[in-house]
Design a protein around this motif. Structure first.
Motif, PDB file in Angstrom:
ATOM      1  N   LEU B 234       0.846  -1.196   0.000  1.00  0.00           N
ATOM      2  CA  LEU B 234       0.000   0.000   0.000  1.00  0.00           C
ATOM      3  C   LEU B 234       0.875   1.238   0.000  1.00  0.00           C
ATOM      4  CD1 LEU B 234      -2.618  -0.751   2.819  1.00  0.00           C
ATOM      5  CD2 LEU B 234      -2.894  -1.065   0.357  1.00  0.00           C
ATOM      6  N   GLN B 235       0.393   2.271  -0.672  1.00  0.00           N
ATOM      7  CA  GLN B 235       1.055   3.569  -0.626  1.00  0.00           C
ATOM      8  C   GLN B 235       0.233   4.478   0.283  1.00  0.00           C
ATOM      9  OE1 GLN B 235       3.949   4.502  -2.010  1.00  0.00           O
ATOM     10  NE2 GLN B 235       4.177   2.354  -2.636  1.00  0.00           N
ATOM     11  N   VAL B 236       0.901   5.185   1.179  1.00  0.00           N
ATOM     12  CA  VAL B 236       0.187   6.127   2.044  1.00  0.00           C
ATOM     13  C   VAL B 236       0.564   7.533   1.599  1.00  0.00           C
ATOM     14  CG1 VAL B 236      -0.236   6.850   4.414  1.00  0.00           C
ATOM     15  CG2 VAL B 236       0.362   4.473   3.932  1.00  0.00           C
ATOM     16  N   GLY B 237      -0.458   8.290   1.207  1.00  0.00           N
ATOM     17  CA  GLY B 237      -0.201   9.636   0.694  1.00  0.00           C
ATOM     18  C   GLY B 237       0.200  10.600   1.808  1.00  0.00           C
ATOM     19  N   ALA B 238       0.737  11.738   1.399  1.00  0.00           N
ATOM     20  CA  ALA B 238       1.220  12.729   2.358  1.00  0.00           C
ATOM     21  C   ALA B 238       0.104  13.228   3.277  1.00  0.00           C
ATOM     22  CB  ALA B 238       1.838  13.908   1.613  1.00  0.00           C
ATOM     23  N   GLU B 239      -1.102  13.322   2.712  1.00  0.00           N
ATOM     24  CA  GLU B 239      -2.220  13.895   3.459  1.00  0.00           C
ATOM     25  C   GLU B 239      -3.059  12.822   4.139  1.00  0.00           C
ATOM     26  OE1 GLU B 239      -3.641  17.462   3.116  1.00  0.00           O
ATOM     27  OE2 GLU B 239      -1.459  17.604   3.094  1.00  0.00           O
TER      28      GLU B 239
END
Ligand code: FES
Lengths: 161, 306
Positions: B234-239
């Motif tokens: 999974l990628q976790v976005g900055a926001e």
């Protein structure tokens, strides 16, 4: 704590000497104004009243030490908690001596030694003292040691009239 | 999950708005003073807000939201997009900040928007006739929500600390209190710390000290995680928070506060560099556990043991 033959509730350690000591035996190392000694009161009820009066005026942050045998300590601990002290603000210093046993058969409390069994002073049942401790009663539970011979200690194994 | 309608929006100050929420069908569950609900935002985020209404009245829920310039969008959405009449989805109330029933005196200490849980607490305490004080630090004209109402209902029980005029002194506040006193604080971390430190310095048991932090995830840098059991990446976005990323991927993790304090979302991990931002885990637990509602990756990718 390991010299106790029975289990005792455990408390978190706390630092420093207590601000108020309630003790069975005078501690010469403590300022007189900061200790309530059993021998100075006519009865335990009078001592408890004195402690209640002190706690009524006490300020938050007070550390209390209760020192004596279990029969002495537990009623005072209940009183102190009712007055608003938290468990970790009370230091319990148990001395060997008497403790209280609650007979589950006749629902009466009695003083007892550290021995593992005794005969109920109220109903005569031969009791085994369990490790279970009731905070509410301040007593260990005593249950019938041998269901087949509940009155083993009585001369002819018969209940009291 | 409860569907509600925004019955009314009131501007309390230029930066704080109150939202009144009513059930779309059926009745709202009752709540105890100190409870919060999670508001589900359209982008999948959930923010926790204290219920500030009277706990005896569950015909509607009231929450107040402060507009945060640096927020990840939750307060911006509520302030700028949400209109009266709109639908919202919320979670059932949960209470992480209850009144301690055996206290003989309750000291409530709020800063700014931290006043919200105490609106419910003070109503409850008034009703019970208990001994309490509310200490309120605010900035006049911006973070002073409900001041007039509190002056009226609390009278001398209200102690005010307007910024620049009177400083809230934690030492004096806690001094000379009766034995059964308990203190509750809500506001920025600095306030909570000052109270906790003073309480400890004056010999108070930590069991008398209760607090609720502004619980919200802060943004950070993007990072990636892998789930050990399913092998998913999974990628976790900055926001986005890690918890939100997991939820978006259909992985539900138990959670209540979504702010790193309640401990519900504790998740084991096997490797990776973690920036721990919670107030829950002990130092020795951090080697193997993280709180995905607030904590983030900060280097080598994280391998979660789920
Ligand atoms: S949800 Fe409460 S600590 Fe994460």
């Amino acid at each position: 704590m390991t010299d106790h033959p029975f289990s005792v509730p455990r408390y978190e350690p706390q630092a420093g000497p207590a601000d108020l000591l309630v003790t069975q035996y005078r501690d010469a190392g403590y300022p007189a104004a900061q200790q309530l000694v059993q021998g100075d009161y006519a009865s335990n009820a009078a001592l408890q009243q004195a402690l209640a009066a002190r706690l009524e005026l006490a300020r938050c942050g007070l550390r209390l030490e209760l020192r004596g045998d279990e029969a002495f300590i537990w009623p005072l601990q209940a009183l102190a908690q009712a007055a608003g002290l938290q468990g970790d603000e009370i230091l319990l210093s148990r001395l060997p001596g008497s403790r209280r046993v609650f007979c589950v058969h006749c629902a009466q409390c009695q003083p007892a030694s550290a021995a593992e069994s005794l005969t109920c002073a109220h109903c005569g049942v031969h009791l085994e003292v369990r490790r279970h401790f009731s905070q509410r009663l301040g007593a260990y539970l005593g249950v019938c040691a041998d269901a087949d011979l509940p009155y083993a200690d009585l001369p002819n194994g018969e209940p009291r009239p | 999950m409860i569907d509600v309608r925004v019955a009314a929006i009131h501007e309390l100050t230029p930066v704080i708005r109150e939202y009144r929420l009513q059930a779309i069908d059926g009745a709202l569950p009752g709540f105890s003073a100190g409870s919060h609900v999670q508001v589900h935002l359209p982008d999948g985020r959930r923010n926790a807000y204290s219920l500030l209404g009277d706990p005896a009245d569950n015909s509607e829920y009231r929450i107040a939201v402060r507009h945060q310039d640096n927020s990840r969008g939750g307060s911006r959405y509520l302030h700028q997009v949400l209109c009266s009449g709109d639908r919202l989805r919320i979670s059932a109330p949960a209470n992480l900040f209850p009144l301690y029933s055996k206290a003989r005196q309750h000291l409530l200490v709020a800063a700014g928007i931290g006043i919200t849980p105490f609106m419910a607490h003070s109503r409850e305490l008034l009703r019970r006739g208990e001994d309490f004080e509310l200490h309120y630090a605010y900035r006049s004209g911006s973070s002073d929500a409900y001041l007039g109402e509190l002056r009226q209902s609390l009278g001398p029980r209200l102690h005010e600390y307007p910024a620049g005029i009177r400083r809230l002194d934690a030492r004096a506040l806690l001094k000379d209190r009766p034995l059964g006193a308990h203190v509750y604080s809500c506001g920025p971390q600095s306030l909570l710390l000052a109270i906790a430190e003073q309480a400890a310095a004056q010999g108070w048991s930590p069991r008398r000290v209760h607090s609720e932090a502004f619980a919200a995830a802060e943004p950070g840098l993007p990072f990636s995680v892998e789930l050990q059991r399913s092998g998913r990446q999974l990628q976790v976005g900055a926001e986005q928070s890690l918890l939100e990323a997991l939820e978006a991927a259909g992985v539900e993790i138990p959670n209540l506060c979504r702010g790193g304090v309640c401990g519900q979302c504790q998740t084991p991990y096997l490797k990776g560099d973690v920036e721990h931002r919670d107030h829950f885990l002990a130092a020795n637990e951090r080697a193997t556990s993280l709180m995905p509602c607030v904590s983030r990756g900060c280097g080598s990718p994280i391998l979660l043991d789920i």
